[in-house]
Scaffold this motif. Structure first.
Motif, PDB file in Angstrom:
ATOM      1  N   LYS A  46     -31.360  -0.159  -5.376  1.00 14.59           N
ATOM      2  CA  LYS A  46     -32.752  -0.606  -5.453  1.00 14.59           C
ATOM      3  C   LYS A  46     -33.041  -1.453  -4.232  1.00 14.59           C
TER       4      LYS A  46
ATOM      5  N   GLN B 178     -35.367  -3.364  -3.390  1.00 13.80           N
ATOM      6  CA  GLN B 178     -35.926  -4.714  -3.541  1.00 13.80           C
ATOM      7  C   GLN B 178     -34.889  -5.736  -3.966  1.00 13.80           C
TER       8      GLN B 178
ATOM      9  N   SER C 244     -31.158  -7.668  -4.092  1.00 13.49           N
ATOM     10  CA  SER C 244     -30.141  -8.011  -3.102  1.00 13.49           C
ATOM     11  C   SER C 244     -28.875  -7.217  -3.382  1.00 13.49           C
TER      12      SER C 244
ATOM     13  N   ARG D  99     -31.442  -8.144   1.143  1.00 12.86           N
ATOM     14  CA  ARG D  99     -32.085  -7.074   0.380  1.00 12.86           C
ATOM     15  C   ARG D  99     -31.410  -5.752   0.723  1.00 12.86           C
TER      16      ARG D  99
ATOM     17  N   GLY E 122     -32.628  -2.954   0.944  1.00 12.99           N
ATOM     18  CA  GLY E 122     -33.469  -2.153   1.824  1.00 12.99           C
ATOM     19  C   GLY E 122     -33.284  -2.496   3.283  1.00 12.99           C
TER      20      GLY E 122
ATOM     21  N   LEU F  66     -37.257  -5.729 -11.419  1.00 10.00           N
ATOM     22  CA  LEU F  66     -37.772  -4.855 -10.367  1.00 10.00           C
ATOM     23  C   LEU F  66     -39.281  -4.852 -10.353  1.00 10.00           C
TER      24      LEU F  66
ATOM     25  N   ARG G  86     -40.536  -8.047  -8.711  1.00  7.56           N
ATOM     26  CA  ARG G  86     -40.322  -8.218  -7.278  1.00  7.56           C
ATOM     27  C   ARG G  86     -41.510  -7.695  -6.479  1.00  7.56           C
ATOM     28  N   ALA G  87     -41.594  -8.157  -5.239  1.00 12.36           N
ATOM     29  CA  ALA G  87     -42.647  -7.668  -4.341  1.00 12.36           C
ATOM     30  C   ALA G  87     -42.569  -6.149  -4.264  1.00 12.36           C
ATOM     31  N   GLY G  88     -43.705  -5.500  -4.333  1.00 11.91           N
ATOM     32  CA  GLY G  88     -43.725  -4.042  -4.262  1.00 11.91           C
ATOM     33  C   GLY G  88     -43.285  -3.384  -5.546  1.00 11.91           C
ATOM     34  N   GLY G  89     -43.071  -4.164  -6.577  1.00  8.25           N
ATOM     35  CA  GLY G  89     -42.541  -3.599  -7.806  1.00  8.25           C
ATOM     36  C   GLY G  89     -43.596  -3.063  -8.741  1.00  8.25           C
TER      37      GLY G  89
ATOM     38  N   ILE H 136     -44.393   2.511   1.625  1.00 10.78           N
ATOM     39  CA  ILE H 136     -44.133   1.731   0.422  1.00 10.78           C
ATOM     40  C   ILE H 136     -43.786   2.692  -0.692  1.00 10.78           C
ATOM     41  N   LYS H 137     -42.639   2.477  -1.314  1.00  9.77           N
ATOM     42  CA  LYS H 137     -42.198   3.412  -2.356  1.00  9.77           C
ATOM     43  C   LYS H 137     -43.164   3.418  -3.515  1.00  9.77           C
TER      44      LYS H 137
END
Ligand code: HEM
Ligand SMILES: Nc1ncnc2c1ncn2[C@@H]1O[C@H](COP(=O)(O)OP(=O)(O)OP(=O)(O)O)[C@@H](O)[C@H]1O
Ligand SMILES: Nc1ncnc2c1ncn2[C@@H]1O[C@H](COP(=O)(O)OP(=O)(O)OP(=O)(O)O)[C@@H](O)[C@H]1O
Ligand SMILES: [Mg+2]
Ligand SMILES: [Mg+2]
Lengths: 205, 218, 243, 51, 218, 205
Positions: free
Chosen positions: A76, A78, A80, A113, A115, B11, B14-17, E152-153
């Protein structure tokens, strides 16, 4: 604990790709699966992991003894690095992610993160997941893609430690893994000649 | 199982979640309604309960494709399927997480939007109750749709197509409760029926979802 | 007589249906022509509805097929899920567009009929509404079949969708009934039995209904054959690909 | 032609629309049946030739 | 450039490509309106023009994330950006393809849905005209939003959120034309304004979209 | 035609990863970029391809002379192999996709949907795209991942043919590519020491 595969036939997209494949793996052994592109390595591993059914033959091990790792690492972006790993650890009722982080040199990256990792760093995280599943059979599809030589050595060490502790591994790859042990199985010789699977055969041909 | 719930909620936060996005969508669509219908407040107040229900339903709908498709794309779903939890449990937990992060905030914010659409004063209570009772069914049915379309790239629109007709009974009874509430009529019968549908879907549909997911992972 | 499951073998099915099809098509054509010509040219006008009553010869049979077509798909889906006969899944797939077309015909003729009778093209009457919902189910079913590549996966998923959809279709039927008591005729073919003209409308209607049933069967058989052949072609191409 | 009175338009359009749809469906089914049959024959022939 | 247009249309028409799904979504949402508002046809006919415009807008909105996100995910967008066509041209062509495959079918099907919502007879013409004039603006604005959220996903919901406020002027004038048409009032002024908005966005927004895309690819 | 890179600095996620990197490549030469995971190879290549700006230094070649190929192959799974290739060919005003299909042994697969290819087959298709771009500089990020040894040899042959016809190539990899020519550049030595880029530097430090 051992893995016995006998007369296995596997199919992809309705086409049988391998058949008559048998092998035998006991605790502490590894099997390296080789074969040209499109020969059916990925398909075979998915069958071993219980993600798709075999069209013939049997696999002696239940899918819940298998830890599977493929091209997609299931990260994932987002979360860590540590959070990613922690999730899988909890799911498999393992409590300590320290050894896994250490084995793949992720301690410095643990708060990053996922990502924001490079291709090879992502791969290392994906492999570290194996250590927190506490499952005896590792089924790995091209695990060392994008890894540099240091990381490949760390991977080899992790696999060997797993084998020493009585685990098993089935690894498909085109590359040299640096494993000292490990039999090699070339799947090209098991290429299916009967093209489609049994039921379809009778029905539509 | 709890780990999955925690992760999904985490998730979403979180940002963008995607937490809050369903909410914002709801808000904006409701704000657009007066622009498209015209500013006549008597008219607006008559259609308010129905439009709010429809808006909540659409906002739910749009977030459905996050339930499973994200996990599918990055390979987590394969790994979750081989993890030591039954698939039925997995889809139920995912539906629950969706309800917590999407539907519940919607329910809480409806009263505010009711003001924008001049909902009559006696309508608020029953509107919120009907949404509370009805939205779990929306999440569970939506998870079934998400499981059906999981492997299809950008299946969002197909997902909507499949799920919307399944939403019809919930919408009919839910909007009916809200409307009757706003008009100060008795609401027992549709409310009971709505509750029955929710219980039925929550109890049975996860089995269908798990079956479908198993086929899709194959 | 041999077990009916023998026809689950595609080859056997193709052979048998090839033999049956011409007769069936002919029968459907004769019944439809007779019924529709009789209904259109040789029935009197209704004293209330005037000549619009002639629409009944299209409206009721198509509505009948629309509903029963879905039922047939449900049965075929169940057979696929339980006994995994490919022909059964393919028959369900073949029937969907036919059922959807019938639904459209029922909706359109109903709407056209509604304009003179009720003064509106459309009303949110339970019967009409549930038909619209049925149409949506057909659409979703067809779209799902089209979106998935692997044949067996698609068969499994659409079967389950058909099952779940049927339950929800029933649910919506009751919901809609509860929601609005409408304008539409009651569901009995004996609507005009009290009138002495009843049989004048009744007999040609029965002929039309038989014709529509035969047409449905013929189309489904033909389309199932096509699906089987397409499937066999994919299998052969796959084999070719390997060698 | 029977006397349809003031409802002629309604009756005629519904017949026209329905028959058109039915004919369209039948024609499409036949066309596709023929096409698939021909395509299959070609593939079968090829398969037979190559053994 | 024509190659891109052909490819996009071709992809939309392929199985799983999404052609017709926007349409189906529109159909279903419009069918759900009476379930939520209630079956009273006088009420329905009053809100019909506005609701149809809103529905068409939502259907457009939901298909926006296919414009660029699919190409981004499989890496095509990087490659298209290094191909010998200007980015401004690329985004214009993509907006055009979106209009052809999504908006145009919506416009063509609106009259049928007008029947379902008991739209008054004189309303059809102006409804269709207003949609024909207004939808190109929706596609172009939508492409801008898609360019903003590419990368952005599952950005679909965020995209909706960003684009909806931008849609407000189009919606106001478009729905106004349709409503006045249905009430047999003069439509010139809003129609002219709508046309002006469309011309302006089509002429200028592609530059903004290209700039944004350039930033996002970085 | 030559590529001159001088004093280049590149950043990723706001962090400068490489700096002071200079090299020089003339027609017919190839450069192999090596370096451990996370050292900035991918970032460097994206800068060369014009997908992100350099934070310092210059690249002599305009981005429209560059054909870039990364991990993601830009394939449309619904289209066939030939259709995918044809699209890129048309976009670059090239008319014949035959040689590209042949170079990567895709002729038998040309009518297959791209979604139904194995990992290695997909990669081959992604590489075949390079041949229909008709651009002088190839910038390749780990091109031989998932390829079997035969396919690696075909890739090497294609690169060498490209070089012989006056092209250039910059290739990042951890693997042995089997290229006979090609200088090696290890980016590890250019690791950035000043952490953030210039403008930020002044603003926040
Ligand atoms: C769009 C509008 C309409 C739809 C979707 C519709 C649908 C149906 C359906 C589903 C049936 C059921 C057939 C059965 O139960 O076997 C039916 C039957 C019938 N409809 Fe309609 N209908 C519509 C409009 C009308 C109108 C306007 C009239 C005439 C005023 C009408 C007259 C009838 C009659 C006479 C029957 C036969 C009833 C019976 O079963 O005895 N319908 N229609
Ligand atoms: N989705 C699919 N549909 C149909 N056929 C497929 C699909 N995916 C792969 N195949 C085909 O199945 C065969 C086996 O593929 P598989 O992915 O198992 O090969 P592999 O040995 O893993 O190859 P690689 O080394 O390239 O990863 C190949 O011939 C491939 O073309
Ligand atoms: N999106 C991102 N945000 C912030 N930092 C990033 C991001 N992506 C990569 N990085 C960091 O930038 C550095 C350079 O990454 P890059 O991908 O260029 O490495 P690489 O040399 O290609 O590595 P690999 O061999 O693993 O592919 C790494 O330290 C990485 O952790
Ligand atoms: Mg593979
Ligand atoms: Mg890299």
């Amino acid at each position: 604990m051992e893995l016995v595969v006998s007369e296995l036939g596997v199919a992809r997209g309705g086409v049988r790709v391998l058949e008559g494949l048998s092998f035998w793996l006991s605790a502490g052994q590894a099997l390296i699966v080789r074969g040209p592109n499109g020969s059916g390595k990925t398909t075979l591993l998915r069958v071993l992991a219980g993600l798709q059914p075999a069209v013939a033959g049997t696999v002696s091990m239940a899918p819940d003894c298998v830890a599977y790792a493929a091209h997609a690492d299931g990260l994932k972006v987002q979360l860590s690095v540590a959070e990613n790993l922690m999730f899988w650890a909890r799911l498999h009722a393992v409590h300590d992610i320290g050894p896994a982080l250490e084995a793949f040199d992720l301690i410095d990256l643990q708060d990053r993160r996922a990502g924001a990792l490079s291709a090879g760093q992502k791969r290392r995280l994906g492999l570290a997941r194996l250590l927190v599943t506490a499952r005896p059979l590792w089924v790995l599809d091209e695990p060392t893609v994008s890894l540099d030589s240091l990381a490949v050595a760390r991977f080899a060490a992790a696999v060997e430690a797993h084998l020493r502790s009585g685990g098993m591994a089935v690894i498909a790859t085109h590359l040299d893994l640096g494993l000292s042990a490990g039999r090699v199985l070339d799947v090209a010789q098991f290429r299916a000649t009967r093209p489609v699977d049994g039921s379809l055969d009778e029905a539509f041909l | 199982m709890i780990a999955v719930l925690i992760r999904d909620v985490q998730l979403a936060l979180r940002a963008g979640g995607g937490f809050g996005l369903g909410l914002a969508f709801f808000l904006i669509v409701m704000a657009l309604v007066p622009f498209s219908i015209g500013p006549d407040s008597a008219l607006l107040s008559r259609i308010a309960p129905g439009v709010l229900w429809l808006g909540a339903l659409l906002a739910c709908l749009l977030s459905l494709d996050r339930i499973l498709a994200l996990d599918w794309e990055d390979g987590s779903l394969d790994l979750l399927a081989t993890a030591p939890i039954p698939l039925e449990g997995l889809v139920s937990v995912k539906a629950l997480a969706h309800w917590l992060t999407t539907a519940l905030p919607l329910v809480l914010v409806t009263p505010v939007l009711g003001v924008l659409l001049s909902l009559p004063a006696q309508g608020y209570l029953w509107l919120v109750i009907s949404l509370l009772v009805g939205t779990p069914a929306l999440s569970v049915i939506g998870t079934f749709g998400a499981a059906l379309t999981v492997g299809i790239k950008r299946g969002g629109l197909l997902l909507s197509l499949l799920v919307l007709p399944l939403y019809v009974p919930v919408l009919i009874f839910g909007a009916d409760v809200a409307r009757r509430g706003a008009e100060a009529q008795p609401v027992q019968v549709p409310l009971l029926l709505l509750g029955a549908i929710t219980c039925g879907t929550v109890a049975l549909l996860p089995f269908a979802s798990a079956a479908v997911l198993r086929v899709n992972l194959r | 007589m041999a077990s009916i499951w023998e026809y689950a073998n595609p080859r056997k099915f193709l052979e048998t249906s090839d033999r049956v099809l011409p007769g069936l098509a002919l029968l459907a054509a004769i019944l439809l022509v007779v019924g529709l010509v009789w209904g259109f040219f040789f029935t009197p006008d209704d004293y209330r509805q005037g000549s619009t009553v002639k629409i009944i010869y299209l409206h009721v049979p198509s509505a009948l097929i629309a509903i029963n077509g879905w039922l047939m798909m449900l049965v075929a889906s169940l057979i696929w899920l339980i006994r995994r006969h490919h022909v059964s899944a393919l028959a369900a797939r073949a029937a969907a567009p036919v059922g959807a077309t019938m639904t459209v015909i029922a909706l359109l003729t109903g709407a056209i009929w509604g304009q003179p009778m009720w003064g509106t093209w459309w009303a949110w009457d339970p019967r009409l509404t549930s038909f619209l919902i049925l149409f949506l189910f057909y659409l979703g079913y067809i779209a799902l079949w089209a979106a998935i590549e692997d044949d067996d996966t698609a068969a499994d998923l659409t079967s389950i969708l058909c099952l779940v959809g049927s339950v929800f279709a029933l649910l919506s039927r009751y919901a809609v009934n509860f929601w609005n008591q409408g304008l539409h005729q009651g569901a009995s073919l004996s609507m005009d039995k009290a009138d002495n003209v009843a049989n004048v409308f009744y007999v040609p209607l029965l002929v039309c209904m038989a014709g529509f049933v035969m047409l449905f069967l013929a189309l489904v058989l033909l389309r199932t054959q096509t699906e089987i052949r397409a499937r066999r072609m994919r299998a052969l191409l796959a084999r070719e690909r390997m060698s | 032609m029977p006397e349809l009175g003031k409802y002629a338009a309604a009756v005629l359009t519904s017949y026209a629309v329905s028959l058109l749809l039915l004919a369209g469906l039948a024609a499409f089914s036949l066309w596709r049946a023929r096409r698939v049959r021909a395509a299959l024959r070609k593939v079968e022939d090829r398969a037979r030739r190559h053994g």
